[in-house]
Scaffold this motif. Structure first.
Motif, PDB file in Angstrom:
ATOM      1  N   ASP A 108      17.325  12.964  64.144  1.00 24.66           N
ATOM      2  CA  ASP A 108      16.285  12.032  63.735  1.00 24.66           C
ATOM      3  C   ASP A 108      15.702  11.524  65.048  1.00 24.66           C
ATOM      4  N   ARG A 109      14.648  12.174  65.490  1.00 25.91           N
ATOM      5  CA  ARG A 109      14.114  11.886  66.825  1.00 25.91           C
ATOM      6  C   ARG A 109      13.447  10.521  66.895  1.00 25.91           C
ATOM      7  N   ILE A 110      12.881  10.067  65.780  1.00 24.28           N
ATOM      8  CA  ILE A 110      12.215   8.762  65.772  1.00 24.28           C
ATOM      9  C   ILE A 110      13.218   7.636  65.983  1.00 24.28           C
ATOM     10  N   ASN A 111      14.329   7.706  65.255  1.00 27.20           N
ATOM     11  CA  ASN A 111      15.334   6.646  65.308  1.00 27.20           C
ATOM     12  C   ASN A 111      16.476   6.949  66.271  1.00 27.20           C
ATOM     13  N   LEU A 134      29.732  15.890  71.772  1.00 24.36           N
ATOM     14  CA  LEU A 134      28.808  14.994  71.078  1.00 24.36           C
ATOM     15  C   LEU A 134      28.654  13.679  71.827  1.00 24.36           C
ATOM     16  N   LYS A 135      29.782  13.104  72.231  1.00 21.53           N
ATOM     17  CA  LYS A 135      29.747  11.825  72.957  1.00 21.53           C
ATOM     18  C   LYS A 135      29.007  11.971  74.280  1.00 21.53           C
ATOM     19  N   ASN A 136      29.201  13.112  74.929  1.00 23.38           N
ATOM     20  CA  ASN A 136      28.513  13.362  76.187  1.00 23.38           C
ATOM     21  C   ASN A 136      27.009  13.450  75.974  1.00 23.38           C
ATOM     22  N   PHE A 137      26.593  14.182  74.937  1.00 29.53           N
ATOM     23  CA  PHE A 137      25.170  14.285  74.604  1.00 29.53           C
ATOM     24  C   PHE A 137      24.590  12.899  74.321  1.00 29.53           C
ATOM     25  N   ALA A 138      25.315  12.095  73.550  1.00 28.71           N
ATOM     26  CA  ALA A 138      24.840  10.760  73.189  1.00 28.71           C
ATOM     27  C   ALA A 138      24.684   9.872  74.422  1.00 28.71           C
ATOM     28  N   GLY A 179      20.983   8.688  74.810  1.00 22.83           N
ATOM     29  CA  GLY A 179      20.777   7.429  74.101  1.00 22.83           C
ATOM     30  C   GLY A 179      20.762   7.580  72.594  1.00 22.83           C
ATOM     31  N   TYR A 180      21.092   8.779  72.101  1.00 21.36           N
ATOM     32  CA  TYR A 180      21.187   8.983  70.661  1.00 21.36           C
ATOM     33  C   TYR A 180      22.468   8.347  70.120  1.00 21.36           C
ATOM     34  N   ARG A 181      22.394   7.834  68.901  1.00 26.79           N
ATOM     35  CA  ARG A 181      23.574   7.364  68.179  1.00 26.79           C
ATOM     36  C   ARG A 181      24.058   8.505  67.298  1.00 26.79           C
ATOM     37  N   VAL A 182      25.344   8.778  67.335  1.00 28.77           N
ATOM     38  CA  VAL A 182      25.906   9.887  66.588  1.00 28.77           C
ATOM     39  C   VAL A 182      26.432   9.417  65.231  1.00 28.77           C
ATOM     40  N   VAL A 183      26.039  10.128  64.176  1.00 26.54           N
ATOM     41  CA  VAL A 183      26.633   9.955  62.853  1.00 26.54           C
ATOM     42  C   VAL A 183      27.361  11.262  62.555  1.00 26.54           C
ATOM     43  N   SER A 184      28.681  11.251  62.764  1.00 22.14           N
ATOM     44  CA  SER A 184      29.462  12.471  62.580  1.00 22.14           C
ATOM     45  C   SER A 184      30.271  12.385  61.290  1.00 22.14           C
ATOM     46  N   PHE A 185      30.582  13.545  60.753  1.00 25.03           N
ATOM     47  CA  PHE A 185      31.299  13.622  59.482  1.00 25.03           C
ATOM     48  C   PHE A 185      31.852  15.031  59.346  1.00 25.03           C
ATOM     49  N   THR A 186      32.631  15.249  58.302  1.00 26.20           N
ATOM     50  CA  THR A 186      33.153  16.576  58.007  1.00 26.20           C
ATOM     51  C   THR A 186      32.481  17.107  56.753  1.00 26.20           C
ATOM     52  N   ALA A 187      32.049  18.352  56.804  1.00 21.82           N
ATOM     53  CA  ALA A 187      31.426  18.990  55.642  1.00 21.82           C
ATOM     54  C   ALA A 187      32.088  20.337  55.411  1.00 21.82           C
ATOM     55  N   VAL A 188      32.352  20.658  54.135  1.00 21.69           N
ATOM     56  CA  VAL A 188      33.047  21.897  53.795  1.00 21.69           C
ATOM     57  C   VAL A 188      32.321  22.600  52.656  1.00 21.69           C
ATOM     58  N   ASP A 189      32.624  23.890  52.494  1.00 19.90           N
ATOM     59  CA  ASP A 189      32.052  24.642  51.370  1.00 19.90           C
ATOM     60  C   ASP A 189      32.947  24.504  50.141  1.00 19.90           C
ATOM     61  N   GLN A 190      32.641  25.275  49.097  1.00 23.08           N
ATOM     62  CA  GLN A 190      33.403  25.162  47.838  1.00 23.08           C
ATOM     63  C   GLN A 190      34.873  25.500  48.015  1.00 23.08           C
TER      64      GLN A 190
END
Length: 304
Positions: A140-143, A159-163, A167-178
């Motif tokens: 989300d480049r705007i925010n 991720l933390k290094n990129f942030a 100056g980006y805030r990271v919203v991380s989570f786990t996502a899986v398939d069926q």
């Protein structure tokens, strides 16, 4: 701005099923057809034609036979371009995908765009830590929020290094398939537009993670279009909002993705953008990526 009218695409010369990426990309299916490269090339050229006809500026760079890079058609994983003139190079999980990083492409772009600084994160490969560009990061480049589903290709430390660097805030989570297998890239289950978010919520197994993501969407005033596992498996999450030279919003996706969407979802998305599609079935099947994966957005300032 969230969107740009300038895109980088890499024209394939040896596209094929990449055995090195298949273990953790469950979207890949080896094809029995004998003319995979020829068919992929025709699909690529058709896709570029559709984008140009819709007023998008596309920089097409020819791939090379040496070194062997079967996934070079997906440049958004090794590089990202930002509106402050910065360029990021990313650590890639598969050895043959690391060979896709080409400084000559950045030099070519610098003839027309301002390149002020190149940050190379590929040293993380030595630690077996990876972050595969805007495959791992849905921005989300705007925010200045970076959404990321954690996997073997998306590591929290990188991720933390990129942030910290951006100056980006990271919203991380786990996502899986069926089957409960981690989804390899965030951009196959989520797309962030200027005013909307397409997401496969049922892939986010943790209630806490789901709430965190939805609260972030709410805070940034995104209209949420929820897609199912089946729609995600047909690449309905792998879309990208761009703009044409007149500033009109376009939502780019594959023909397969559009066919997977319901009428109400298409109506909702059409309120924000003109939907633009192309048939890229061979690329999707063998590469395990779709329209968004083929597009590296050039947010660099134009040279005056």
């Amino acid at each position: 701005m969230q969107t740009t009218s300038h895109l980088l695409m890499i024209r394939p010369v040896d596209f094929k099923f990449n055995q090195q990426t298949a273990d953790n990309n469950k979207f890949q299916v080896a094809s029995e057809q004998s003319n995979v490269q020829q068919q992929a090339l025709a699909e690529f050229d058709g896709f570029v034609k559709v984008l140009i006809e819709n007023g998008v500026d596309v920089t097409v760079v020819e791939d090379t036979l040496d070194p062997e890079t079967p996934d070079s058609i997906f440049p958004n994983n090794w590089v990202s371009f930002h509106d402050d003139g910065s360029v990021f190079l990313y650590p890639m999980h598969s050895p043959n995908r690391r060979l896709e990083r080409r400084k000559d492409i950045i030099e070519t772009l610098s003839q027309n765009f301002e390149v002020n600084h190149v940050t190379d994160l590929s040293f993380f490969e030595q630690q077996h830590l990876f972050l595969e560009g805007t495959g791992s990061l849905v921005l989300d480049r705007i925010n200045k929020i970076a959404y990321a589903c954690l996997s073997v290709r998306t590591d929290e430390e990188v991720l933390k290094n990129f942030a910290a660097l951006t100056g980006y805030r990271v919203v991380s989570f786990t996502a899986v398939d069926q089957q409960g297998f981690p989804i390899y890239h965030t951009n196959v289950m989520m797309c962030i537009g200027e005013k909307f978010a397409v997401v496969c919520l049922e892939s986010i197994a943790s209630t806490a993670d789901k709430i965190k993501v939805l609260e972030s969407f709410k805070a940034t005033k995104k209209t949420v279009i929820d897609i199912s596992f089946d729609q995600m498996n047909h690449f309905a999450g792998n879309m990208l909002e761009v703009q044409n030279k007149n500033g009109e919003s376009l939502l780019v996706m594959s023909e397969q993705a559009l066919k997977a969407l319901h009428g109400t979802q298409i109506t909702a998305l059409s309120e924000f953008s003109k939907i633009v599609t192309a048939p890229i079935y061979t690329i999707e099947q063998n590469g395990g990526g779709s329209a968004r994966c083929m597009l590296a957005e050039i947010h660099l300032p134009l040279k005056k």
